[in-house]
Design a protein around this motif. Structure first.
Motif, PDB file in Angstrom:
ATOM      1  N   THR B  73       8.934 -17.436 -12.840  1.00  0.00           N
ATOM      2  CA  THR B  73       9.329 -17.953 -11.507  1.00  0.00           C
ATOM      3  C   THR B  73       9.511 -16.870 -10.450  1.00  0.00           C
ATOM      4  N   LEU B  74       8.913 -15.703 -10.658  1.00  0.00           N
ATOM      5  CA  LEU B  74       8.955 -14.687  -9.611  1.00  0.00           C
ATOM      6  C   LEU B  74       7.902 -14.975  -8.543  1.00  0.00           C
ATOM      7  N   LEU B  75       6.825 -15.631  -8.955  1.00  0.00           N
ATOM      8  CA  LEU B  75       5.766 -16.007  -8.027  1.00  0.00           C
ATOM      9  C   LEU B  75       5.517 -17.501  -8.135  1.00  0.00           C
ATOM     10  N   LYS B  76       5.105 -18.099  -7.021  1.00  0.00           N
ATOM     11  CA  LYS B  76       4.787 -19.537  -7.037  1.00  0.00           C
ATOM     12  C   LYS B  76       3.282 -19.713  -7.181  1.00  0.00           C
TER      13      LYS B  76
END
Lengths: 276, 261
Positions: B73-76
């Motif tokens: 969940t660091l990047l979408k």
């Protein structure tokens, strides 16, 4: 599957008490940031910040003569401590909140925790306010003593209140560039301080209602009992609402700005090249 | 060898049951500074089950790190989705963060904190009650062999010791799913072997492990399955035996062939 069960139980605990969980997380970050601030270099910079206002007051006193007249001393100390020292202390403590973590490669490890990002903003804000109020208060004491002004306790207590509000208000303001443009946060914050606080804040228009500087000036005028003596044109630069309204306005600003910073931090993405 | 285009792809070498990591047609595009679109991850699907270690292989720029950062969940994602322990990364990122542990090559362990303080600090970010957290940290300090340096500032630890702290930090909330991004990249041979032994132990506890690495020889016999990425896409997947051609004797050979094709 002990691991799975344990994770579920812990997840439920955090979900059941989200506020307690967030506060605990923010306190943890605040403790960590305060420890990080206690380096020799930071303390040396803080010492300069603490001594600088007293040195300026002494220089003015040598020209104007001691003791410095109360109104001049208050004006001088206000410009030096709640304004200059507090803004400078916040620039080095609040602005790097995200950039420092990115550089150290710790952001990713904080950001993958349920409370990580919001605790990072809130905890760093708390640490920055504690640090700034401490430095500001330590700077205030010698500045007031050196001035030799009459009513030193009154000057001290008014300035102490302004230091706290300045630290909280500007800390929340600087949280925005810190999360929007982390690598240019300091430059952006200086720009924001100049444009919003010192330009928009001095405009006799609705926009100055949203600045911390209007509230601080108004409280200074009220606290020092200057209102009736102010010329009409200067009256336009202050707000005539009672002190409680000014304090409330700063608290509302802090809540809105910090809330916005948290929302942006939660949504912020960095490509792997930036998130080490 | 089976590729993404092969209709058998979804079933190759997989255990039965609900997957702990389920990646479905995941896409991540970046806008480059010159205005062009970089397809870092381009329609990737695979899964990892509990008690299983899957090796994610690929050259630099293959899209491994971007893929892993979407999972944690660091990047979408640009499109597609994935679930971690049944929780969708788009719909409930906080739920995913409660269920996942992440270890990267750069440990990012704070120099001023001791390993014990680091684990407690990060554990608090999960809202774990103090008594439970302290007990958990003591267990981890013992299990990861950190007792002799648990109270020494991390700035004075070796890279292998720091990576253990990093592993402990990923385990402090006892997640059922673990994601490792090049965990042995900055560790010497001995440290690397110790770390991989710990991973085997975690796998035997029933955790799902997704492990990205360049050091193919290190994980050849330690992963149950492999997913090979190239230019943002999966070019091959399967068990070691499924990936190797009769003439090949190491996963490295299979990797080179998959990437070259």
């Amino acid at each position: 599957m002990a691991a799975v069960d344990a994770a579920d139980a812990r997840g439920r605990h955090a979900e059941d008490q989200p506020v307690v969980s967030l506060l605990t997380s923010a306190v943890t970050i605040a403790e960590f940031q305060l420890r990080r601030m206690l380096t020799r270099s930071r303390l040396a910079v803080a010492a300069i910040g603490i001594l600088f206002p007293a040195a300026v007051v002494a220089a003015v006193g040598r020209t104007a003569g001691f003791p410095i007249e109360r109104d001049l001393a208050a004006l001088l100390i206000y410009a030096l401590v709640p304004e200059a020292v507090c803004v400078l202390a916040l620039l080095v403590t609040m602005c790097p909140v995200v950039a420092d973590e990115l550089e150290r490669g710790t952001w990713i490890h904080v950001a993958v925790r349920p409370n990580g990002r919001r605790a990072m903003i809130l905890g760093t804000f708390a640490a920055a306010v504690i640090w700034t109020v401490s430095v500001g208060t330590l700077a205030l004491i010698p500045a007031v003593l050196v001035s030799g002004t009459e009513e030193p306790m009154r000057v001290f207590s008014v300035m102490l209140g302004l230091i706290v509000l300045s630290a909280a208000g500007r800390g929340a303001l600087f949280a925005l560039p810190a999360v929007i443009v982390p690598k240019r946060a300091m430059v952006a914050s200086v720009g924001l301080a100049l444009v919003v606080e010192y330009l928009a804040g001095l405009l006799p228009a609705v926009i100055n209602q949203a600045t911390v500087s209007l509230r601080l000036r108004s409280l200074l005028v009220e606290g020092m009992g200057w209102r009736r003596r102010l010329p009409a044109e200067v009256q336009l630069l202050i707000d005539t609402q009672p002190p409680s309204v000014q304090v409330l306005a700063v608290l509302v600003l802090v809540t809105l700005l910090l809330g916005l910073a948290v929302v942006i931090a939660e949504r912020r993405q960095f490509p792997p090249s930036e998130e080490i | 060898m089976v590729t993404d285009q092969d209709p058998r792809a979804a079933d190759v070498g997989q255990p039965q049951g609900l997957p702990a990591i389920d990646v479905v047609d995941l896409v991540k595009h970046y806008q480059a500074r010159d205005g062009s679109v970089v397809r870092a991850v381009d329609g990737v699907s695979f899964n990892v089950h509990r008690g299983e270690t899957v090796g994610l292989l690929g050259a630099n720029g293959a899209g491994k790190t971007t893929l892993l950062r979407m999972l944690v969940t660091l990047l979408k994602p640009t499109s597609g989705t994935a679930s971690v322990d049944g929780v969708d990364i788009r719909e409930d990122p906080l739920g995913v963060r409660r269920r996942i542990g992440y270890v990267s090559a750069t440990t990012g362990v704070p120099d001023r904190l001791t390993p014990r303080e680091t684990l407690i600090s990060y554990g608090r970010l999960h809202g774990i009650p103090t008594a439970e957290l302290e007990a958990s940290v003591e267990r981890l300090v013992g299990a990861l062999g950190m007792t002799s340096y648990a109270d020494r500032p991390s700035g004075r630890l070796s890279s292998g010791q720091r990576q253990r702290v990093s592993l402990g930090r990923a385990l402090v909330h006892e997640p059922p799913v673990l994601v490792f991004d090049e965990p042995t990249a900055a560790v010497d041979l001995l440290g690397s072997r110790e770390l991989l032994d710990l991973l085997a132990q975690l796998r035997s506890e029933g955790r799902a492990i997704l492990l990205s690495t360049h050091r193919l020889h290190e994980i050849e016999r330690r992963c149950d399955r492999f997913v090979i990425m190239h230019a943002g896409r999966i070019v091959a997947r399967g068990t070691r035996e499924e990936l190797l051609e009769p003439s090949e004797d190491s996963i490295e050979d299979a990797f080179y062939r998959a990437v070259a094709s």
